[in-house]
Design a protein around this motif. Structure first.
Motif, PDB file in Angstrom:
ATOM      1  N   VAL A  56      56.349  52.210  -3.387  1.00 47.43           N
ATOM      2  CA  VAL A  56      55.359  53.165  -2.897  1.00 47.43           C
ATOM      3  C   VAL A  56      55.896  53.912  -1.678  1.00 47.43           C
ATOM      4  O   VAL A  56      55.660  55.107  -1.504  1.00 47.43           O
ATOM      5  CB  VAL A  56      54.038  52.434  -2.561  1.00 47.43           C
ATOM      6  N   LYS A  57      56.633  53.198  -0.840  1.00 43.82           N
ATOM      7  CA  LYS A  57      57.160  53.809   0.386  1.00 43.82           C
ATOM      8  C   LYS A  57      58.037  55.023   0.078  1.00 43.82           C
ATOM      9  O   LYS A  57      58.047  55.997   0.829  1.00 43.82           O
ATOM     10  CB  LYS A  57      57.997  52.801   1.167  1.00 43.82           C
ATOM     11  N   TYR A  58      58.759  54.941  -1.020  1.00 41.91           N
ATOM     12  CA  TYR A  58      59.779  55.951  -1.282  1.00 41.91           C
ATOM     13  C   TYR A  58      59.429  56.882  -2.439  1.00 41.91           C
ATOM     14  O   TYR A  58      60.294  57.545  -2.999  1.00 41.91           O
ATOM     15  CB  TYR A  58      61.125  55.258  -1.538  1.00 41.91           C
ATOM     16  N   THR A  59      58.171  56.917  -2.808  1.00 44.00           N
ATOM     17  CA  THR A  59      57.723  57.819  -3.869  1.00 44.00           C
ATOM     18  C   THR A  59      56.522  58.605  -3.365  1.00 44.00           C
ATOM     19  O   THR A  59      55.681  58.063  -2.657  1.00 44.00           O
ATOM     20  CB  THR A  59      57.317  57.038  -5.134  1.00 44.00           C
ATOM     21  N   GLN A  60      56.451  59.868  -3.710  1.00 40.75           N
ATOM     22  CA  GLN A  60      55.351  60.706  -3.253  1.00 40.75           C
ATOM     23  C   GLN A  60      54.569  61.235  -4.445  1.00 40.75           C
ATOM     24  O   GLN A  60      55.133  61.543  -5.493  1.00 40.75           O
ATOM     25  CB  GLN A  60      55.886  61.881  -2.422  1.00 40.75           C
ATOM     26  N   LEU A  61      53.264  61.312  -4.278  1.00 49.10           N
ATOM     27  CA  LEU A  61      52.428  61.898  -5.310  1.00 49.10           C
ATOM     28  C   LEU A  61      52.828  63.352  -5.550  1.00 49.10           C
ATOM     29  O   LEU A  61      53.116  64.090  -4.599  1.00 49.10           O
ATOM     30  CB  LEU A  61      50.959  61.856  -4.886  1.00 49.10           C
ATOM     31  N   VAL A  62      52.810  63.751  -6.795  1.00 47.40           N
ATOM     32  CA  VAL A  62      53.080  65.147  -7.137  1.00 47.40           C
ATOM     33  C   VAL A  62      52.020  66.038  -6.479  1.00 47.40           C
ATOM     34  O   VAL A  62      50.822  65.773  -6.581  1.00 47.40           O
ATOM     35  CB  VAL A  62      53.066  65.344  -8.668  1.00 47.40           C
ATOM     36  N   GLY A  63      52.473  67.077  -5.792  1.00 48.09           N
ATOM     37  CA  GLY A  63      51.561  68.050  -5.203  1.00 48.09           C
ATOM     38  C   GLY A  63      51.230  67.835  -3.741  1.00 48.09           C
ATOM     39  O   GLY A  63      50.623  68.715  -3.109  1.00 48.09           O
ATOM     40  N   LEU A  64      51.615  66.692  -3.162  1.00 49.30           N
ATOM     41  CA  LEU A  64      51.250  66.435  -1.762  1.00 49.30           C
ATOM     42  C   LEU A  64      51.847  67.468  -0.812  1.00 49.30           C
ATOM     43  O   LEU A  64      51.164  67.963   0.088  1.00 49.30           O
ATOM     44  CB  LEU A  64      51.710  65.037  -1.333  1.00 49.30           C
ATOM     45  N   LYS A  65      53.104  67.784  -0.996  1.00 44.86           N
ATOM     46  CA  LYS A  65      53.758  68.732  -0.098  1.00 44.86           C
ATOM     47  C   LYS A  65      53.086  70.101  -0.173  1.00 44.86           C
ATOM     48  O   LYS A  65      52.774  70.723   0.861  1.00 44.86           O
ATOM     49  CB  LYS A  65      55.243  68.858  -0.449  1.00 44.86           C
ATOM     50  N   GLU A  66      52.825  70.572  -1.386  1.00 48.10           N
ATOM     51  CA  GLU A  66      52.214  71.889  -1.561  1.00 48.10           C
ATOM     52  C   GLU A  66      50.800  71.916  -0.983  1.00 48.10           C
ATOM     53  O   GLU A  66      50.391  72.884  -0.321  1.00 48.10           O
ATOM     54  CB  GLU A  66      52.170  72.258  -3.043  1.00 48.10           C
TER      55      GLU A  66
END
Length: 562
Positions: A56-66
């Protein structure tokens, strides 16, 4: 004594090789860990300390940055952000968290929680038009929106930008929003598919705070714990970490509204556990949306004034008392409607004009638990019925609804809980279709209700030291149930009925040497036929009454000794 319909299942004993691996723990803890799929010393330490999983630490949900960049633009540009949430605790805590955080940056932030009866679940076109009239530039959904294809399309046509954050199962296609964040998207590699809606909103807040470090995400973990536990998602992995951290925050209440809610519930913040959220705090917060407006609950979570918070909490307490009375009536009526023959049908239906829309989900949950069948309970209006569904292990209710979506005006939900609105003329066909579907789907499932016990144990093994070991497994709930035990051949030393309706039993049981007090909720009907010697399946807990602490057995089922 009438034989109870529950089947008892006890987990197999720990193999010798795993006992050697877990030899730093007591035999009871070894069994509890093994039953939860933990077979190594490192895994046990990781679980008991509730660490954040590395994946979980090294994976990001799709769309968070945008989504974070779009929110940053909205704050910097003084745009009006409308947060649109669901009316349950998950949606309310999500909305309260983002409202509080974004307002602290002097953002132009409003919230919208639809009325459960008048509007129903999720985004609706009238609300979107109203938000547009109020000057909203950006529509941000929390805990809803993943199936709002037409509603998002209309919002875009009005000129609104749209960010969807949700955790419910997507349909065949996604809304054409600017950003869609949902761990259950088919193309999202995020490993935790069991995030609650507030968990998804929290991930967005964490990402957003990289641009605004003055906001401390951990300040909102109390709200994350409330929403996550209330929404009955598995308390494993990341959810376990978030709720453990959040409960620590709740033990040092930092929100006047949360403190006021604890006070009306009679809870001591310093000893609060996940079960207190499940059975005390969440039902009260939900009562606002069930019988009045969920905005009461949202207002409470955001209120900073001690006196106003106390007043709102008292109003919610009154609603919760009324909710209990309505539930008692609804359960009796729903059972009479759903069970009309000696043989229990594969799926239970109860539709009636007298049902209160706010409690149909609770009533469906009661039927599903008591009869171990998927259950659908609905409030019938003149032309339509709005219903809630609750399911059992092995039967995916949202998948079942997907097979018959042509009959619904709208629907959505989880594998275990869902809801829909249907025209009354389509109800007979729905019943016929779903009954046929469920008969086939449940053929391979034993529909005898089952209670699971971690192990058999003697009364002399129960101690405060063991209780402390058990408490180390907190937070407990879905995916990590409270440990339960079986003890056989106990002498009933005393027994009496208790409760306003005399539907509970208060007992004293003994093995001839050791004696324990016990409580058996909803088993008052066994009083007249209770034999002198019994087997019990129970959980082991601390009972605090008028400031005094004692050890107690919380009995889930009783059997005559064979």
């Amino acid at each position: 004594m009438k034989t109870h319909s529950y089947r008892w299942f006890t987990h197999p004993s720990v193999p010798p090789s795993i006992r050697r691996e877990l030899n730093r723990f007591s035999p009871v803890s070894q069994q509890l860990l093994f039953n939860r799929g933990i077979n190594t010393q490192a895994g046990a330490e990781f679980f008991l300390e509730a660490h954040l999983p590395d994946e979980v630490k090294y994976t990001q949900l799709v769309g968070l940055k945008e989504a974070s960049l779009r929110l940053e633009k909205a704050i910097d540009g003084n745009e009006h952000v409308a947060i649109y949430g669901d009316f349950d605790v998950d949606g309310i805590t999500s909305a309260a968290m983002l409202k509080s955080a974004l307002t602290s940056l002097n953002g132009v932030i409003s919230t919208y929680i639809p009325h459960r009866v008048d509007e129903g679940y999720g985004l609706n076109t009238d609300a979107i038009r109203e938000l547009h009239k109020r000057g909203a530039d950006l529509l941000l959904s929390v805990d809803c929106g993943i199936r709002a294809i037409d509603e998002v399309k209309m919002a875009k046509e009005l000129g609104l930008d749209v960010i969807i954050t949700d955790h419910h199962q997507p349909g065949d296609s996604l809304p054409e929003a600017d950003v869609v964040i949902n761990p259950n998207r088919s193309n999202d590699p995020y490993p935790n598919k069991d995030l609650a809606g507030v968990g998804v909103a929290y991930k967005l807040l964490e990402s957003f705070c990289l641009h605004f470090p003055q906001i401390k995400p951990e300040y909102y973990l109390d709200l994350v714990a409330l929403g996550t536990i209330a929404d009955l998602v598995p308390l494993t992995g990341e959810n376990r970490y978030l709720t453990r951290q959040g409960i620590s925050c709740l033990r040092r209440p930092q929100r006047q509204g949360v403190l006021a809610l604890m006070e009306v519930a009679g809870l001591d913040p310093q000893t609060i556990q996940a079960s207190d959220i499940s059975y005390q705090l969440a039902p009260r917060l939900n009562a606002a949306g069930r019988l009045s407006s969920a905005n009461f609950a949202l207002e409470l979570l955001l209120e900073e004034d001690v006196y106003r918070a106390g007043r709102i909490a008292q109003e919610i307490e009154i609603l919760n008392t009324r909710r209990k009375a309505l539930m008692h009536e609804a359960k009796t009526k729903a059972e009479a409607i759903a069970i009309t023959e000696e043989e229990i049908p594969p799926i239970l239906f109860a539709f009636h004009t007298d049902f209160n829309q706010g409690i149909v989900g609770l009533t469906a949950g009661h039927l599903a638990e008591k009869y171990f069948r998927p259950a659908i309970v609905g409030k019938r209006y003149e032309e339509i019925t709005t219903a809630s569904c609750r399911s059992i292990d092995g039967f995916n209710i949202i998948h079942a609804l997907d097979q018959h979506k042509d009959l619904f005006l709208n629907y959505g939900g989880h594998p275990s809980a869902a809801g829909f609105t249907i025209e009354n003329e389509n109800i007979p066909e729905l019943k016929q279709r779903l009954t046929h579907f469920s008969q086939k789907a449940l053929e391979s499932i034993d529909l005898t209700p089952t209670l699971y016990a971690d192990m058999e144990i003697s009364l002399r093994d129960l101690s405060r030291d063991l209780l402390r070991e058990i408490q180390g497994f907190n937070p407990m709930g879905v995916g990590n149930p409270q440990p339960s035990f079986i003890t056989r051949n106990l002498i009933v030393k005393s027994c009496r009925r208790v409760g306003s309706q005399q539907n509970h039993l208060k007992l004293s049981v003994s093995d001839g040497t050791v004696t324990f007090d016990a409580i058996a909720f909803r088993l008052g009907h066994l009083y007249e036929t209770l034999p002198p010697t019994i087997d019990i399946l129970y959980t082991f807990e601390e009972n605090i009454y008028r400031g005094r602490s004692s050890l107690q057995l919380n009995i889930k089922d009783i059997r005559s000794v064979e």
